[in-house]
Design an enzyme around this catalytic site. Sequence first.
Site, short mmCIF file in Angstrom:
data_model
loop_
_atom_site.label_atom_id
_atom_site.label_comp_id
_atom_site.label_asym_id
_atom_site.label_seq_id
_atom_site.Cartn_x
_atom_site.Cartn_y
_atom_site.Cartn_z
N TYR A 47 -1.49 0.40 10.51
CA TYR A 47 -1.75 -0.26 9.22
C TYR A 47 -0.53 -0.12 8.30
CZ TYR A 47 -3.65 -0.78 4.45
OH TYR A 47 -3.86 -1.16 3.14
N SER A 79 0.81 -1.22 0.00
CA SER A 79 0.00 0.00 0.00
C SER A 79 0.85 1.27 0.00
CB SER A 79 -0.87 -0.01 1.26
OG SER A 79 -1.39 1.26 1.53
N GLU A 112 0.27 3.62 1.77
CA GLU A 112 0.36 4.08 3.16
C GLU A 112 1.74 3.77 3.75
OE1 GLU A 112 -1.88 5.70 5.28
OE2 GLU A 112 -3.29 6.01 3.65
P1 NAP Z 1 -11.34 -4.67 2.04
O1 NAP Z 1 -12.49 -4.37 1.15
O2 NAP Z 1 -11.29 -4.05 3.39
O3 NAP Z 1 -11.26 -6.26 2.20
C1 NAP Z 1 -10.45 -6.86 3.18
C2 NAP Z 1 -10.65 -8.35 3.11
O4 NAP Z 1 -9.81 -8.97 4.08
C3 NAP Z 1 -12.09 -8.82 3.42
O5 NAP Z 1 -12.45 -9.82 2.50
C4 NAP Z 1 -11.96 -9.42 4.82
O6 NAP Z 1 -12.87 -10.47 5.06
C5 NAP Z 1 -10.55 -9.99 4.74
N1 NAP Z 1 -10.01 -10.30 6.06
C6 NAP Z 1 -10.03 -9.53 7.18
N2 NAP Z 1 -9.48 -10.19 8.21
C7 NAP Z 1 -9.12 -11.42 7.75
C8 NAP Z 1 -8.54 -12.56 8.34
N3 NAP Z 1 -8.24 -12.61 9.65
N4 NAP Z 1 -8.32 -13.65 7.57
C9 NAP Z 1 -8.65 -13.63 6.25
N5 NAP Z 1 -9.21 -12.58 5.62
C10 NAP Z 1 -9.44 -11.49 6.37
O7 NAP Z 1 -9.96 -4.30 1.30
P2 NAP Z 1 -9.71 -3.98 -0.26
O8 NAP Z 1 -9.96 -2.55 -0.50
O9 NAP Z 1 -10.36 -5.01 -1.08
O10 NAP Z 1 -8.13 -4.15 -0.33
C11 NAP Z 1 -7.54 -5.41 -0.63
C12 NAP Z 1 -6.10 -5.41 -0.11
O11 NAP Z 1 -5.38 -4.34 -0.73
C13 NAP Z 1 -5.98 -5.17 1.39
O12 NAP Z 1 -4.88 -5.90 1.85
C14 NAP Z 1 -5.69 -3.68 1.50
O13 NAP Z 1 -5.00 -3.38 2.68
C15 NAP Z 1 -4.82 -3.50 0.26
N6 NAP Z 1 -4.84 -2.16 -0.31
C16 NAP Z 1 -6.03 -1.57 -0.62
C17 NAP Z 1 -6.01 -0.31 -1.20
C18 NAP Z 1 -7.31 0.37 -1.58
O14 NAP Z 1 -7.27 1.58 -1.85
N7 NAP Z 1 -8.40 -0.33 -1.67
C19 NAP Z 1 -4.79 0.34 -1.47
C20 NAP Z 1 -3.62 -0.33 -1.17
C21 NAP Z 1 -3.63 -1.58 -0.60
P3 NAP Z 1 -14.30 -10.26 5.77
O15 NAP Z 1 -15.18 -9.65 4.71
O16 NAP Z 1 -14.72 -11.61 6.16
O17 NAP Z 1 -14.06 -9.34 6.93
#
Ligand code: NAP
Length: 328
Positions: free
Chosen positions: A151, A127, A129
């Site tokens: 984070y 990320s 971040e």
């Molecule tokens: P998100 O919508 O918050 O999804 C997070 C996912 O992680 C959900 O499916 C959640 O499952 C799962 N999770 C949480 N705790 C867990 C655990 N203990 N074991 C297994 N799974 C778990 O995030 P996103 O926006 O799709 O982002 C995907 C990834 O990219 C993340 O790692 C995020 O940090 C990274 N990222 C995102 C962005 C952005 O702008 N979106 C930018 C940079 C990096 P539940 O639904 O069951 O809670």
Amino acid sequence: MPRAFITGITGQDGQHLAEFLHSKGYQVFGMLKGQNNPRALQFRDEFPYVELVPGDLADLPSLVSALEYAQPDEVYNLGAISFVAMSFGQAELTSNITGLGVLRMLEAVRMVGGTQNNKIRFYQASSSEMFGKVREVPQNELTPFHPRSPYGCAKVFGHDITVNYRESYDIFACSGILFNHEGPRRGLEFVTRKISNAAARIKLGVQDELVMGNLDAKRDWGFAGDYVRAMWLMLQQDAPDDYVVATGETHSIEEFLTLAFAEAGLDDWHRYVRQDPKFFRPAEVDFLIGDPKKAQDKLGWTREVDFPALVRMMVRHDLEVEASRLKK
Ligand code: NAP
């Protein structure tokens, strides 16, 4: 048929990636946590082609079993506690899932894929971040990290351990340093979706104000559908590497508010928005703007959706969803 295994399948990126890989002819496996995950039912309806496998990033044996079952060619580790604001209040949980979870996933890949000639290709969702208090503008793959939240710290560990496993064990492991990416599937806790949803609800008369934190914060915002394509491209290369994925543009929350409220047909957002210091981060990140040149040159990646189109897409979606909810 290639096989892909995705953690974080129920999240924004997991859904986009599942859709994308399915369209490419992959058999898609998604890891689902919890004994009665509230998102499971709707997910099964929308993505009948994804086979859900139980597992949790806090639990190494479950990751090993999940990979033994799925026998994937590619693993996308998207699972995380991903909400920066929450990470300040739940720093230990965030470090465990967002940070150590990456180490567990890599260990599972090593155990199931074999310690020699491991065939599994691994993607880590890093990320912007990690750059936090930025050392240079724009940020690229060589910019030093200075995270400003638990984070961000956990993501730095996840990134470093991914590079370390690549160098130590010859695993095809890539880290995608993705800047903010949004869309109609973004969780309601994130600022862009909070705004698009509030604009729709205010327009429809079901909400009358929107309480916000820092309106001056600026981000490099892209569309999630474009960004999952970059993840896949990274795993199709001859050699593993790390890439920044970004638009190279930055916009303030005020700009997002202006476009979103106008799209909803509301003339002046100032009338509806109130600021509350409770929503300010204890430490804010600086001027986050990514340099996607390497991804463009080496992966041939470009974004298709620009900032105004992204805001429009999100507000139109929320207007539709909220209007149909009102009819019920
Ligand atoms: P998100 O919508 O918050 O999804 C997070 C996912 O992680 C959900 O499916 C959640 O499952 C799962 N999770 C949480 N705790 C867990 C655990 N203990 N074991 C297994 N799974 C778990 O995030 P996103 O926006 O799709 O982002 C995907 C990834 O990219 C993340 O790692 C995020 O940090 C990274 N990222 C995102 C962005 C952005 O702008 N979106 C930018 C940079 C990096 P539940 O639904 O069951 O809670």
